[in-house]
Design a protein around this motif. Structure first.
Motif, PDB file in Angstrom:
ATOM      1  N   UNK A   1       0.833  -1.201   0.000  1.00  0.00           N
ATOM      2  CA  UNK A   1       0.000   0.000   0.000  1.00  0.00           C
ATOM      3  C   UNK A   1       0.870   1.254   0.000  1.00  0.00           C
TER       4      UNK A   1
ATOM      5  N   UNK B   1       1.171   0.438  -4.997  1.00  0.00           N
ATOM      6  CA  UNK B   1       0.096   1.231  -4.379  1.00  0.00           C
ATOM      7  C   UNK B   1      -1.197   0.411  -4.343  1.00  0.00           C
ATOM      8  N   UNK B   2      -1.156  -0.756  -3.727  1.00  0.00           N
ATOM      9  CA  UNK B   2      -2.283  -1.696  -3.827  1.00  0.00           C
ATOM     10  C   UNK B   2      -3.549  -1.137  -3.160  1.00  0.00           C
ATOM     11  N   UNK B   3      -4.686  -1.542  -3.689  1.00  0.00           N
ATOM     12  CA  UNK B   3      -5.954  -1.033  -3.181  1.00  0.00           C
ATOM     13  C   UNK B   3      -6.769  -2.174  -2.571  1.00  0.00           C
TER      14      UNK B   3
END
Lengths: 454, 462
Positions: free
Chosen positions: B65, B93-95
């Motif tokens: 993240x 930038x994982x969601x």
């Protein structure tokens, strides 16, 4: 009207965005005698701590539940309990503000439930306030964490309305206000003989001053007693669209009415704020501010030559972007590129063609030919590569001094920003040279060369 | 997989601290359990990134993240003589959807985007807590990506929650050993090739030493990892000797390279005059042992004599101003003893030093240098630190960024000697600079002005 573009690539390059938990932590840093704590691995806290320390040039109180691999898998609720006891023993704060992180949200720790049980087991800690806010790293951005922490503080700490204190107001301040903005705001309110409670208030805790004594917790900030009494004010002034949910929470809880200003920067924005204060207090706008107003008008007259038609590129969180973009537009500049970090109802109204929820790689690739970039310090590489001047604004600013002391709010704030940015534009005006205006190809082709001989 | 690696690192036989432990103690690891509500340092991911990011031409891609990269990128003091790609922040930038469905495909696509846009010689993929929890197999993704795209994609498996920064340094070393070192052959070698391990080129301070080595004809084939290039690291197994710099942070690399490639190493420091000279001597001695012509030793001695004379002359200009000045030193690891001896060389008195991150060996050395009654500080609150500062009548605090305000807010001089610093302190050149910085700090005319109360405060007291 503007089109909002999101999710256009897999890999974020040169992040503009920072995470929710540290936005929440900064809001807690604006509360007096507070210890913010991230419920996550110790790196979550350490990164935020270093970032704020470099931005504010101040020691930053911030703790961690120090989740290990085992605790992460088995659930880290006990870590919260032992962290609270530890902090209570070591630093004795009035309040611990707890923000979750990606790690603990992935596991799904039921922190609210745990705190309830913890309370029952530890009646001796009844006087210690605990506010928890859910801020997963993999959702939203810094501004969202700040807004949610404020909302939860209101839910947890404000008492019901008991009476109405005349001449008392609240201000809910968005994360785009600097310490200097809050100071300016307080001066404004006091000029109308209004007593003001600002939440969160980083002007006392992070304004770079020499404290009388050591404290391991925040020094300055909104006192808990003032927060408790926010329901008794006449009016709440809300600065920034991000604070609307917090204002709604206060309204729900205490019936406290609010007025929301989506702008803090600019002539009209300041006019509206002062007019509101004047009407509320029944006092006319003091001569000092009428004078400052005319100084701002004069500054805009002097500066508009250098803003007119300039192509501007801005990377900022939604509320700051809204302020800067509109202000640039009012000064005659063209908002060519707007990049932001998270959703906001303001984005579609931005005075430009598109707003991108993206990163600084996007900003860089869309800034070719621009005259100026406005973003935080991480824009320095892009600005250098493009050879475009950079005005540093927002968080973090780690390669310039005095970030906390630069206001944009009020007539003085707008005036000083107009001069600072105007000077940057002025310094890049190029001089005209003999070959500045060459004839275009079609003209030179159409015209026979003049014969010089015979 | 990861827990085996961590165990392996804990078992490091090259670590003197480890050798004194029982089997059971070793298993528990060399790091104290972190205390919730009382911890302050960085995590294992932070440590891994610090250790590898100075490899300048590599794309460093953080799988996690936004917090892990977004809150921390481009904040290191390393310097590059070439590519600036290492300063570019790459993250998946994982969601929320990634957390639910897994982030492996997202990671794979990100690797492709990085290769397409930036064509680096390699991509380093850093694991973080969240993808580790949801079971993203970065080793498998990296392997698939390497095969598909024909560029090395290196997994660095050091998620934050496995431990502190120091452990991350070592896990980073393991990644280099497993996937990079020895994977390419150099075009040519010389008998004068060395590796420098554990030097991060902060503020470019490697370049304060490199001219000395250049002058001797010694070639730094690879510095791990300051100002390094990917191919240099891949070919570093052909060096003749190695110097390990930053105490124990990368001892596993030094020791395993000795084991696998027979590259002898010594532990040295470029902080301080005698340490620098000693390190130059040891480098030459090792190279001669490995077959370099013996005349190198003579040339080294000649250079040392010349440079020591030159540095003393320059420091002597400061000694009258600094003799007897009392210094409180607050930093971790190797810097403690190497800086202590350096300051003493300039006539200053070190009244106390921290040993928080120092090994037993480090502490012994400090005792040797400072005497039995040396104040060795393990851990301290700011209040205690200030009390010590006052009681020891110190003139200046030398420390890392976090404790600076203890001195500054009390209107006491402070000089930054940790990783965020703006100054370079390596070699002879660096010592002159350190002494100069201390002189500037102590003798700044602002101090008496700042310490004087405002006139009305004087009146109010009187």
């Amino acid at each position: 009207m503007s089109e909002v573009i999101r999710n256009h690539k897999s890999c974020t390059v040169n992040p503009l965005k920072m995470s929710q938990p540290i936005g929440g932590a900064l809001a807690f840093l604006g509360i007096a005698n507070c210890m913010p704590m991230l419920h996550g691995s110790q790196g979550c806290t350490s990164f935020g701590l270093v970032l704020f320390q470099r931005h504010f040039n101040e020691g930053i109180p911030m703790q961690t539940t120090a989740m290990s691999e085992v605790a992460t898998v088995m659930g880290g609720l006990d870590n919260i309990g032992s962290a609270i006891l530890n902090i209570q023993n070591r630093t004795k704060p009035s309040i611990i503000g707890i923000c979750s992180t990606g790690v603990t949200e992935t596991k799904g720790d039921d922190v609210d439930g745990y705190i309830k049980n913890f309370r029952a087991l530890h009646p001796e800690l009844d006087s210690l306030s605990l506010v928890y806010v859910s801020t997963p790293d993999f959702k939203g951005a810094f501004q969202d964490g700040w807004a949610k922490a404020t909302e939860n503080m209101i839910q947890a700490l404000v008492h019901e309305k008991t009476w109405e204190q005349a001449g008392k107001i609240n201000v809910l301040a968005g994360s785009h206000l600097t310490s200097a903005d809050i100071d300016e705001l307080r001066d404004l309110c006091e000029a109308f003989q209004l007593e003001v409670t600002v939440l969160p208030d980083i002007s006392g805790s992070l304004d770079g001053h020499i404290p009388q004594d050591f404290t391991p917790n925040t020094l300055g900030g909104t006192p808990l007693e003032s927060i408790a009494e926010m329901g008794n004010a006449e009016l709440t002034i809300v600065l920034g669209e991000q604070m609307r949910p917090a204002a709604e929470a206060l309204l729900q809880k205490t019936g406290q009415p609010y007025v929301l200003f989506d702008r803090i920067l600019g002539l009209e924005a300041t006019d509206q704020l002062l007019d509101c204060l004047s009407q509320l207090s029944g006092h006319p706008v003091p001569a000092k501010y009428r004078r400052q107003r005319s100084q701002l008008v004069d500054a805009m007259l002097d500066a508009h030559f250098f803003f007119g038609g300039k192509q501007i590129s801005i990377g900022a969180e939604p509320d700051l972007l809204w302020d800067l973009g509109n202000w640039m537009h009012e000064m005659g500049a063209v908002l060519k590129t707007a990049v932001t970090t998270t959703e906001s109802p303001l984005l579609v109204q931005m005075p430009c063609d598109t707003v991108l929820i993206g990163d600084l790689e996007d900003l860089e690739s869309r800034s070719t030919g621009c005259d100026l970039i406005l973003t935080h310090s991480h824009g320095r590489q892009a600005a250098e590569r493009l050879g475009i001047p950079l005005y540093r604004i927002g968080i973090p600013i780690f390669d310039r001094l005095g970030a906390a002391h630069r206001p944009i709010l009020g007539y003085r704030g707008a005036r000083d920003l107009t001069f600072a940015v105007g000077n940057l534009l002025l310094s890049t005006e190029s001089e005209n040279l003999p070959d500045t205006w060459p004839l275009p190809m079609e003209s030179t082709d159409a015209r026979a060369p003049v014969a010089l001989t015979e | 997989m990861l827990s085996n690696k961590v165990q392996d690192v804990f078992n490091e036989p090259g670590c003197s601290k480890n050798q004194g432990k029982s089997e059971k103690e070793r298993k528990k690891g060399c790091t104290k359990a972190l205390q919730p509500g009382g911890a302050a340092g960085g995590c294992a991911f932070d440590g891994a990134k610090i250790a590898l990011q100075p490899i300048t031409d590599v794309a460093h891609l953080v799988h996690g993240p936004i917090a892990c990269e977004g809150n921390s990128w481009d904040n290191r003091g390393s310097r590059s003589s070439g590519s600036q790609l290492w300063r570019t922040g790459f993250t998946t930038d994982i969601n929320e959807l990634d957390v639910v469905y897994g982030g492996e495909k997202h990671l794979f696509k990100s690797i492709k985007e990085v290769l397409d846009k930036y064509s680096p010689p390699a991509v380093f993929v850093y694991q973080t807590c969240v993808p580790a929890m949801i079971g993203d197999d970065i080793e498998a993704v990296c392997k698939a990506a390497s095969q598909k795209f024909g560029t090395p994609v290196i997994p660095v498996n050091s998620p934050g929650f496995v431990g502190p920064k120091n452990l991350g340094n070592k896990l980073a070393g393991e990644a280099l050993l497993d996937y990079v070192i020895g994977t390419e052959e150099p075009e040519h070698t010389t008998p004068y090739d060395i590796n420098i391990i554990g030097e991060y080129n902060l503020s470019g301070e490697l370049w304060q030493v490199k001219p000395l080595l250049d002058h001797l004809g010694i070639r730094v084939t690879c510095c791990i990892s300051g100002d390094a290039r990917y191919h240099d690291v891949a070919q570093s197994h052909r060096a003749r000797a190695a110097m390990m710099v930053c105490s124990k942070s990368m001892i596993n690399i030094a020791r395993k390279m000795e084991e696998r490639y027979e590259i002898p190493f010594f532990e040295g420091s470029f902080y301080g005059i005698s340490d620098t000279s000693e390190s130059l001597r040891q480098i030459s001695a090792l190279l001669v042992q490995r077959g370099a012509p013996e005349e190198l030793l003579e040339r080294t001695e000649a250079l040392i004599a010349c440079e020591e004379a030159r540095v003393w002359e320059r420091i002597n200009e400061y000694t009258p101003r600094l003799r007897g000045k009392r210094v409180l030193l607050f930093t971790g690891g190797v810097k403690s003893w190497s800086v202590v001896s350096a300051l003493q060389e300039a006539g200053m008195v070190v009244v106390g030093t921290s040993v928080k991150k120092s090994t037993k060996e480090d502490k012994e050395r400090i005792k040797e240098i400072m005497g039995e009654d040396a104040h060795m500080i393990d851990d301290m609150t700011p209040r205690e630190m200030f009390a010590m500062f006052r009681d020891a009548k110190a003139d200046i605090l030398l420390s890392g960024g976090r404790s600076q305000f203890t001195a500054l807010k009390n209107k006491m001089p402070w000089v930054d000697i940790n990783q965020e610093r703006h100054q370079a302190y390596n070699g002879y050149e660096g010592m002159v600079n350190l002494v100069k910085q201390i002189d500037l700090a102590i003798h700044n005319p602002m101090w008496p002005i700042l310490r004087k109360p405002a006139p009305w405060e004087m009146r109010e007291v009187g």
